[in-house]
Design a protein around this motif. Structure first.
Motif, PDB file in Angstrom:
ATOM      1  N   UNK A  61       0.285   1.779   1.615  1.00  0.00           N
ATOM      2  CA  UNK A  61      -0.283   1.954   0.273  1.00  0.00           C
ATOM      3  C   UNK A  61      -1.373   0.913   0.043  1.00  0.00           C
ATOM      4  N   UNK A  62      -2.573   1.379  -0.306  1.00  0.00           N
ATOM      5  CA  UNK A  62      -3.691   0.493  -0.616  1.00  0.00           C
ATOM      6  C   UNK A  62      -4.181   0.845  -2.022  1.00  0.00           C
ATOM      7  N   UNK A  63      -4.189  -0.143  -2.917  1.00  0.00           N
ATOM      8  CA  UNK A  63      -4.494   0.093  -4.327  1.00  0.00           C
ATOM      9  C   UNK A  63      -5.699  -0.733  -4.756  1.00  0.00           C
ATOM     10  N   UNK A  64      -6.574  -0.104  -5.553  1.00  0.00           N
ATOM     11  CA  UNK A  64      -7.730  -0.791  -6.124  1.00  0.00           C
ATOM     12  C   UNK A  64      -7.726  -0.535  -7.628  1.00  0.00           C
ATOM     13  N   UNK A  65      -7.896  -1.588  -8.398  1.00  0.00           N
ATOM     14  CA  UNK A  65      -7.972  -1.449  -9.852  1.00  0.00           C
ATOM     15  C   UNK A  65      -6.995  -2.375 -10.547  1.00  0.00           C
ATOM     16  N   UNK A  66      -6.992  -2.334 -11.873  1.00  0.00           N
ATOM     17  CA  UNK A  66      -6.173  -3.255 -12.666  1.00  0.00           C
ATOM     18  C   UNK A  66      -4.702  -2.856 -12.729  1.00  0.00           C
ATOM     19  N   UNK A  84      -0.765  -3.647 -13.133  1.00  0.00           N
ATOM     20  CA  UNK A  84       0.173  -4.610 -13.707  1.00  0.00           C
ATOM     21  C   UNK A  84       1.554  -4.290 -13.165  1.00  0.00           C
ATOM     22  N   UNK A  85       2.415  -5.281 -13.175  1.00  0.00           N
ATOM     23  CA  UNK A  85       3.764  -5.118 -12.640  1.00  0.00           C
ATOM     24  C   UNK A  85       4.777  -5.400 -13.742  1.00  0.00           C
ATOM     25  N   UNK A  86       5.786  -4.547 -13.781  1.00  0.00           N
ATOM     26  CA  UNK A  86       6.909  -4.720 -14.694  1.00  0.00           C
ATOM     27  C   UNK A  86       8.167  -4.785 -13.847  1.00  0.00           C
ATOM     28  N   UNK A 122      16.250  -5.633  -8.290  1.00  0.00           N
ATOM     29  CA  UNK A 122      15.098  -5.719  -9.184  1.00  0.00           C
ATOM     30  C   UNK A 122      14.081  -4.706  -8.707  1.00  0.00           C
ATOM     31  N   UNK A 123      13.678  -3.831  -9.596  1.00  0.00           N
ATOM     32  CA  UNK A 123      12.664  -2.824  -9.302  1.00  0.00           C
ATOM     33  C   UNK A 123      11.336  -3.322  -9.847  1.00  0.00           C
ATOM     34  N   UNK A 124      10.337  -3.394  -8.964  1.00  0.00           N
ATOM     35  CA  UNK A 124       9.009  -3.854  -9.365  1.00  0.00           C
ATOM     36  C   UNK A 124       8.114  -2.632  -9.570  1.00  0.00           C
ATOM     37  N   UNK A 125       7.916  -2.268 -10.827  1.00  0.00           N
ATOM     38  CA  UNK A 125       7.126  -1.097 -11.193  1.00  0.00           C
ATOM     39  C   UNK A 125       5.645  -1.476 -11.239  1.00  0.00           C
ATOM     40  N   UNK A 126       4.799  -0.674 -10.589  1.00  0.00           N
ATOM     41  CA  UNK A 126       3.349  -0.895 -10.640  1.00  0.00           C
ATOM     42  C   UNK A 126       2.722   0.213 -11.463  1.00  0.00           C
ATOM     43  N   UNK A 127       1.873  -0.198 -12.415  1.00  0.00           N
ATOM     44  CA  UNK A 127       1.223   0.770 -13.282  1.00  0.00           C
ATOM     45  C   UNK A 127      -0.196   0.340 -13.587  1.00  0.00           C
ATOM     46  N   UNK A 170       6.731   2.023  -7.178  1.00  0.00           N
ATOM     47  CA  UNK A 170       7.570   0.838  -7.311  1.00  0.00           C
ATOM     48  C   UNK A 170       8.133   0.440  -5.954  1.00  0.00           C
ATOM     49  N   UNK A 171       8.587  -0.778  -5.886  1.00  0.00           N
ATOM     50  CA  UNK A 171       9.365  -1.296  -4.768  1.00  0.00           C
ATOM     51  C   UNK A 171      10.630  -1.855  -5.386  1.00  0.00           C
ATOM     52  N   UNK A 172      11.617  -2.168  -4.557  1.00  0.00           N
ATOM     53  CA  UNK A 172      12.779  -2.850  -5.118  1.00  0.00           C
ATOM     54  C   UNK A 172      13.441  -3.722  -4.065  1.00  0.00           C
ATOM     55  N   UNK A 173      14.185  -4.687  -4.540  1.00  0.00           N
ATOM     56  CA  UNK A 173      14.780  -5.691  -3.669  1.00  0.00           C
ATOM     57  C   UNK A 173      15.873  -5.129  -2.770  1.00  0.00           C
ATOM     58  N   UNK A 174      16.396  -3.971  -3.090  1.00  0.00           N
ATOM     59  CA  UNK A 174      17.435  -3.359  -2.260  1.00  0.00           C
ATOM     60  C   UNK A 174      16.851  -2.629  -1.049  1.00  0.00           C
ATOM     61  N   UNK A 175      15.572  -2.243  -1.135  1.00  0.00           N
ATOM     62  CA  UNK A 175      14.895  -1.556  -0.026  1.00  0.00           C
ATOM     63  C   UNK A 175      13.565  -2.252   0.262  1.00  0.00           C
TER      64      UNK A 175
END
Length: 145
Positions: A51-56, A58-60, A68-73, A83-88
């Protein structure tokens, strides 16, 4: 070749370093219904390095009892992209509806069907689990044919 997608307003774009859209899964849990504002959400599982992302972006971070699930928006329109998470670790869960060619998504599996909306009929023979699928079982269901 790569697969592209992005947010609703266009401020964030992403590229997936893959040749074709892999099979997706639909999650019918109450949390996904709330996040999506719909009956379910559709996801693709990929390695995070694809995954390659360009732009603003933010992570929740959403912490539950076991991860912990790290949501990218998008930081502008707040479209949830992945999202990614600490379990995977190392796995990205792409919101399939954000693909430019989302009409090509093939849903191969359904999880949390005990929370499925009663008016929604799943395809006959679909792989389903009443709650979360064991990761190995879900991975097997999502292998391209």
């Amino acid at each position: 070749m790569s697969i592209s997608g992005g947010c609703r307003c266009g401020a964030v774009r992403y590229e997936l370093a893959i040749e074709a859209i892999p099979p997706a899964y639909a999650c019918h849990c109450l949390q996904c219904q709330t996040w999506s504002g719909s009956a379910f959400s559709e996801q693709l599982l990929l390695r995070e390095d694809q995954v390659s992302v360009v732009g603003p972006v933010v992570r929740y971070d959403l912490t539950t009892e076991d991860r912990t699930s790290q949501q990218r928006m998008c930081g502008t329109c707040h479209t949830r992209l992945y999202n990614t998470n600490t379990r995977r670790p190392g796995i990205a869960v792409i919101r399939a509806g954000t693909l430019d060619e989302s009409h090509r998504i093939e849903v191969a599996a359904h999880i949390w069907v005990k929370r499925k909306q009663p008016w929604l009929a799943l395809p006959e023979g679909a792989r389903t689990w009443p709650e979360a699928a064991p990761l190995d079982d879900l991975a097997a269901a999502l292998r391209p044919a």
